[in-house]
Design an enzyme around this catalytic site. Structure first.
Site, PDB file in Angstrom:
ATOM      1  N   SER A   8     -21.733 110.648 -36.972  1.00  0.00           N
ATOM      2  CA  SER A   8     -21.547 111.936 -36.317  1.00  0.00           C
ATOM      3  C   SER A   8     -20.055 112.277 -36.369  1.00  0.00           C
ATOM      4  CB  SER A   8     -22.009 111.867 -34.863  1.00  0.00           C
ATOM      5  OG  SER A   8     -21.119 111.060 -34.124  1.00  0.00           O
ATOM      6  N   LYS A   9     -19.743 113.480 -35.966  1.00  0.00           N
ATOM      7  CA  LYS A   9     -18.343 113.943 -35.999  1.00  0.00           C
ATOM      8  C   LYS A   9     -17.429 112.964 -35.269  1.00  0.00           C
ATOM      9  CE  LYS A   9     -18.212 118.085 -38.055  1.00  0.00           C
ATOM     10  NZ  LYS A   9     -18.798 119.357 -37.766  1.00  0.00           N
ATOM     11  N   ARG A  10     -17.992 112.288 -34.274  1.00  0.00           N
ATOM     12  CA  ARG A  10     -17.223 111.322 -33.481  1.00  0.00           C
ATOM     13  C   ARG A  10     -16.608 110.228 -34.372  1.00  0.00           C
ATOM     14  NH1 ARG A  10     -19.234 106.910 -31.599  1.00  0.00           N
ATOM     15  NH2 ARG A  10     -21.302 107.575 -32.215  1.00  0.00           N
ATOM     16  N   GLY A  62     -15.257 110.633 -37.147  1.00  0.00           N
ATOM     17  CA  GLY A  62     -14.074 111.132 -37.855  1.00  0.00           C
ATOM     18  C   GLY A  62     -14.273 111.294 -39.347  1.00  0.00           C
TER      19      GLY A  62
END
Ligand code: GLU
Length: 441
Positions: free
Chosen positions: A230-232, A234
């Site tokens: 996920s975007k988490r 990076g």
């Protein structure tokens, strides 16, 4: 055997996902390694999700990775008439039907659609309706997947899914099958989040009497923590890797190794990948991001890269930097590190704390070094080294007591490439200038 035709079919979401890049690489390698073709289709039917620049992000990502596609990209939205035509054919042949059930009725059904309209024989004038596939009611749907193996689902577990919405727009499920057929796609290699779709899509393919493509559903990439990317995490977009100073060949090699292997090989050239890549060797477990592995590969490719190309990527046009690249390249894991390590060649660098400490109280040594470098002949790495050695000898100390002072004065750092070679590249005048500069109070 006829050469394979593969494709990627990304939805334009605004950036290029690293998983899409890996899927593209696998498709590209599979096709090009067998004299086949690799196609690109932009699945832009879901207009609400499409953002400006999203298509460019995909084209740029593929281009940067060196994954060229054959012909012009196909835009799915431009095939709307053809999608409607196929729905018409399916209706005419009795493989699809009009369903007038209201959203309210559907929402109240406990176990999905109950096929109420399946045999109702609704004609074109039945009012607001969707068109549904007539999925088989008995038997099994079998998919021999090149990665997942044999996948079997009972027909009773598949529903009569929608082909055409009530506003006349075709669904993803239909578009994919029609476009793949029309583009002559022989091999569908994509993320395993589409595995259950494949079983549904098979119903359409069979109803049309079209050849069934070979399927290969590859496991998704997970973060280093094993969780879904996920975007988490990076490092999700291809652009991030580019901005962080990774070379495209390193990213490709890394993506290739995520979920596929050939013996113990880690560094795999594109020619080798083209020769070796095959679908059955793709693992079934989700791959995990591994930054250390990426860094190691990037270091390898930086060390191997052509000097002029590296400067071009860095946007640096400087003779000293170019001359120093053989010293700098073996030490850098990323282009950002390379730029940082060579910054002193472009302009004097403000000494960091450690370098400042070396310079504190070193006035005599600096003066002696300046004198020695003034006279060093020739002013090359060996000449500079001999001069520094003479300073150390005269002061009755080891080289290790003088070299770091010179390094701190010339580079503002306490570590870096060979200082004598670095001094030679800076040149006599610049060295004297910098030695004078740090001696000022
Ligand atoms: N557009 C789909 C996606 O972005 C891909 C569909 C496919 O590969 O069949 O997930």
């Amino acid at each position: 055997m006829t050469p394979p035709v593969t494709r990627i079919a990304p939805s334009p979401t605004g950036f290029m996902h690293i998983g899409t890049a890996r899927t593209a690489l696998f498709n590209w390698l599979y096709a090009r390694g067998r004299g086949g073709r690799f196609l690109l289709r932009i699945e832009d039917t879901d207009a609400a999700r499409a953002t400006p620049g999203a298509v460019e992000a995909i084209l740029d990502g593929l281009t940067w990775l060196g994954l060229d596609w054959d012909g012009d990209p196909v835009f799915q939205s431009e095939n709307a008439a053809r999608h409607a035509q196929v729905v018409g054919q399916l209706l005419a042949s009795g493989h699809a039907y009009r369903c007038t059930c209201t959203p309210a009725r559907l929402a109240a059904l406990p176990h999905g659609y109950d096929r109420q309209c399946r045999d109702a024989g609704h004609g074109p004038d039945c009012g607001p309706h969707v068109v549904r596939i007539k999925a088989p009611l008995a038997g099994e749907i079998v998919l021999d997947d090149q990665v997942q193996g044999r996948v079997v689902v009972a027909a009773k577990d598949l529903d009569d899914f929608v082909l055409l919405r009530s506003d006349g727009t075709p669904t993803y499920m239909l578009c994919v099958v029609v476009d793949d057929h029309d583009m002559g796609v022989t091999h569908v290699i994509r993320g395993d989040d589409h595995l259950s779709n494949a079983l549904r899509q098979r119903t359409i393919t069979d109803a049309m009497g079209w050849p069934v493509p070979v399927y290969a559903h590859i496991p998704l990439i997970h973060g280093a923590d094993g969780k879904k990317l996920s975007k988490r995490h990076g490092a999700v977009g291809v652009a991030w890797y580019r901005e962080q100073g990774y070379l495209p060949e390193a990213v490709c090699n890394y993506l290739l190794r995520l979920g596929w292997g050939h013996g113990d090989a880690e560094v795999i050239s594109r020619a080798e990948a083209l020769e070796w890549f095959d679908l059955p060797a793709v693992g079934r477990a989700p791959a995990r991001l591994d930054e250390a592995k990426l860094d190691a590969l990037n270091a390898h490719y930086i060390a191997e890269a052509d000097d002029a190309r590296l400067l071009d990527i860095l946007g640096i046009d400087d003779a000293r930097f170019l001359a120093a690249l053989p010293l700098l390249k073996p030490r850098a894991r990323t282009l950002a590190e390379l730029r940082e390590a060579g910054a002193f060649l472009l302009a004097p660098v403000e000494p960091d704390d450690a370098a400042r400490e070396k310079l504190t109280g070193a006035g005599d040594a600096l003066a002696a070094l300046a004198q020695a470098l003034q006279e060093a002949e020739p002013f090359d790495a060996a000449g500079v080294k001999a001069a520094v050695k003479a300073v150390a000898d005269a002061r009755g100390v080891k080289m290790g007591a003088v070299g770091p002072v010179l390094r701190a004065a010339l580079t503002g750092r306490t570590g870096g490439p060979d200082i004598f070679a670095s001094a030679a590249i800076l040149g006599r005048d610049e060295c004297l200038e910098r030695l004078k500069g740090v001696q000022k109070p």
